[in-house]
Design a protein around this motif. Structure first.
Motif, PDB file in Angstrom:
ATOM      1  N   LEU A  80     -17.425  22.554 -21.602  1.00  0.00           N
ATOM      2  CA  LEU A  80     -15.966  22.609 -21.605  1.00  0.00           C
ATOM      3  C   LEU A  80     -15.414  22.540 -20.186  1.00  0.00           C
ATOM      4  N   GLU A  81     -14.426  21.684 -19.991  1.00  0.00           N
ATOM      5  CA  GLU A  81     -13.682  21.665 -18.728  1.00  0.00           C
ATOM      6  C   GLU A  81     -12.311  22.263 -18.960  1.00  0.00           C
ATOM      7  N   TYR A  82     -11.690  22.737 -17.883  1.00  0.00           N
ATOM      8  CA  TYR A  82     -10.387  23.386 -17.983  1.00  0.00           C
ATOM      9  C   TYR A  82      -9.673  23.284 -16.639  1.00  0.00           C
ATOM     10  N   ARG A  83      -8.352  23.438 -16.677  1.00  0.00           N
ATOM     11  CA  ARG A  83      -7.576  23.414 -15.431  1.00  0.00           C
ATOM     12  C   ARG A  83      -7.902  24.656 -14.606  1.00  0.00           C
ATOM     13  N   ARG A  84      -7.998  24.447 -13.275  1.00  0.00           N
ATOM     14  CA  ARG A  84      -8.454  25.518 -12.396  1.00  0.00           C
ATOM     15  C   ARG A  84      -7.467  25.705 -11.246  1.00  0.00           C
ATOM     16  N   THR A  85      -7.604  26.815 -10.535  1.00  0.00           N
ATOM     17  CA  THR A  85      -6.691  27.076  -9.425  1.00  0.00           C
ATOM     18  C   THR A  85      -6.851  25.976  -8.374  1.00  0.00           C
ATOM     19  N   GLY A  86      -5.729  25.563  -7.818  1.00  0.00           N
ATOM     20  CA  GLY A  86      -5.719  24.421  -6.905  1.00  0.00           C
ATOM     21  C   GLY A  86      -5.376  23.126  -7.603  1.00  0.00           C
ATOM     22  N   GLN A  87      -5.189  23.176  -8.930  1.00  0.00           N
ATOM     23  CA  GLN A  87      -4.793  22.005  -9.710  1.00  0.00           C
ATOM     24  C   GLN A  87      -3.456  22.292 -10.391  1.00  0.00           C
ATOM     25  N   PRO A  88      -2.714  21.244 -10.776  1.00  0.00           N
ATOM     26  CA  PRO A  88      -1.448  21.473 -11.480  1.00  0.00           C
ATOM     27  C   PRO A  88      -1.652  22.322 -12.735  1.00  0.00           C
ATOM     28  N   ASP A  89      -0.896  23.393 -12.836  1.00  0.00           N
ATOM     29  CA  ASP A  89      -0.927  24.306 -13.985  1.00  0.00           C
ATOM     30  C   ASP A  89      -2.247  25.056 -14.135  1.00  0.00           C
ATOM     31  N   GLY A  90      -3.077  25.032 -13.095  1.00  0.00           N
ATOM     32  CA  GLY A  90      -4.276  25.859 -13.122  1.00  0.00           C
ATOM     33  C   GLY A  90      -3.926  27.298 -12.800  1.00  0.00           C
ATOM     34  N   GLY A  91      -4.807  28.224 -13.135  1.00  0.00           N
ATOM     35  CA  GLY A  91      -4.513  29.637 -12.964  1.00  0.00           C
ATOM     36  C   GLY A  91      -3.714  30.148 -14.139  1.00  0.00           C
ATOM     37  N   TRP A  92      -2.815  31.112 -13.862  1.00  0.00           N
ATOM     38  CA  TRP A  92      -2.003  31.686 -14.939  1.00  0.00           C
ATOM     39  C   TRP A  92      -0.872  30.742 -15.332  1.00  0.00           C
ATOM     40  N   GLY A  94      -2.388  28.510 -17.467  1.00  0.00           N
ATOM     41  CA  GLY A  94      -3.029  27.288 -17.945  1.00  0.00           C
ATOM     42  C   GLY A  94      -4.522  27.387 -18.131  1.00  0.00           C
ATOM     43  N   THR A  95      -5.218  28.043 -17.199  1.00  0.00           N
ATOM     44  CA  THR A  95      -6.675  28.143 -17.301  1.00  0.00           C
ATOM     45  C   THR A  95      -7.079  28.827 -18.601  1.00  0.00           C
ATOM     46  N   MET A  96      -6.482  29.965 -18.882  1.00  0.00           N
ATOM     47  CA  MET A  96      -6.830  30.706 -20.086  1.00  0.00           C
ATOM     48  C   MET A  96      -6.409  29.955 -21.352  1.00  0.00           C
ATOM     49  N   ALA A  97      -5.244  29.314 -21.312  1.00  0.00           N
ATOM     50  CA  ALA A  97      -4.782  28.564 -22.482  1.00  0.00           C
ATOM     51  C   ALA A  97      -5.726  27.414 -22.797  1.00  0.00           C
ATOM     52  N   ASP A  98      -6.228  26.741 -21.767  1.00  0.00           N
ATOM     53  CA  ASP A  98      -7.156  25.631 -21.987  1.00  0.00           C
ATOM     54  C   ASP A  98      -8.417  26.092 -22.700  1.00  0.00           C
ATOM     55  N   VAL A  99      -8.959  27.221 -22.285  1.00  0.00           N
ATOM     56  CA  VAL A  99     -10.205  27.685 -22.882  1.00  0.00           C
ATOM     57  C   VAL A  99      -9.995  28.059 -24.344  1.00  0.00           C
ATOM     58  N   ILE A 100      -8.901  28.731 -24.653  1.00  0.00           N
ATOM     59  CA  ILE A 100      -8.617  29.059 -26.050  1.00  0.00           C
ATOM     60  C   ILE A 100      -8.473  27.779 -26.874  1.00  0.00           C
TER      61      ILE A 100
END
Length: 267
Positions: A80-92, A94-100
């Motif tokens: 699984l890939e997901y948005r991460r900090t340093g990317q648009p909408d990464g972190g709070w 987006g990161t957690m929403a992507d994983v769910i």
């Protein structure tokens, strides 16, 4: 000369069988691997959630060797890939929403992409390392009906403590936007130790020699989870550091394989 354990992060692996998207953002995708041979009893899907302290410079590619090994053992596997900090909408958030979103939709996407592979009912097993271990525990707490079990490898299981320890130079602050005193609601929502019980069978595996994520974090999580009534156990590996847990050529990998096998046999 002793090999650098971090070399596993750049080790090549066979290409996945299929890559699918679970959303329309560039990072909302996943690599699928079919099991090496058909099984008499359909195995559960294993969803691999990579670590890297939620930062953009670390992606799913370094989980290729372990994913290939799990496929060789007979498991259908998703990286699984997901948005991460340093990317648009990464972190709070987006990161957690992507994983769910990924975990809850990927079984159907896998079945559509590789229909010849039968999957066991009951949701996937989540295999998460480091920050990926945090995300696996968070996902199980948030959507337990979609998760069969969790194997968390050196997980960042206590975000407030990780913030206080300043793990990886402010990684938690970058993920959530600040500290627990400033943003208590965010920590309450996504910190694994504050989401107990998760009511999903869980195995934590942690190396005693880990210098990136202290083993005390897993010990505390397991103590609190047991007190809350969760089915959870901790495997401590005396000679293991942080990266041996994701190296299929290392001795620690046997413990990871055993944990996945034990969860896959549960109904």
């Amino acid at each position: 000369m002793v090999a650098d354990p971090r070399s596993v992060l750049t080790r090549p692996a066979p290409a996945p069988d299929v890559t699918v998207r679970y959303g329309d953002q560039p990072e909302q995708l996943a690599d699928l691997r079919r099991p090496a041979a058909p099984a008499d009893v359909p195995p559960p899907l294993v969803v691999v959630i990579h670590g890297g302290f939620w930062r953009a410079e670390y992606d799913r590619s370094h989980t290729g060797p372990l994913a290939a090994d799990l496929a060789a053992q007979g498991y259908p596997v998703v990286q699984l890939e997901y948005r991460r900090t340093g990317q648009p909408d990464g972190g709070w958030p987006g990161t957690m929403a992507d994983v769910i979103t990924g975990v809850t939709t990927l079984p159907a996407l896998f079945a559509a992409a590789l229909p010849e592979v039968a999957l066991a009912p009951g949701g996937p097993i989540l295999l998460g390392h480091s920050a990926g271990g945090h995300l696996a525990l968070y996902c199980a707490a948030s959507a337990p009906e979609h998760v069969r079990g969790v194997v968390a490898l050196a997980p960042v299981a206590d975000l407030a403590e990780a913030y206080r320890l300043d793990l990886d130079g402010g990684a938690v602050a970058a993920l959530l936007g600040g500290g627990p005193d400033d943003l208590p609601d965010r920590y309450a929502a996504v910190d694994p130790v504050r989401r107990l019980p998760i009511q999903v069978p869980t195995v934590l595996i942690h190396g005693v020699r880990d210098e990136q994520v202290p083993i005390g974090m897993s010990r505390r999580y397991v103590d609190l989870a047991r007190s809350a009534g969760d089915d959870v156990r901790l495997v401590e590996l005396a000679g293991c550091e942080h990266y041996g847990l994701i190296d299929p050529t290392a001795s620690a990998w046997l413990h990871v394989s055993m944990a996945i096998r034990s969860l896959s046999r549960r109904r």
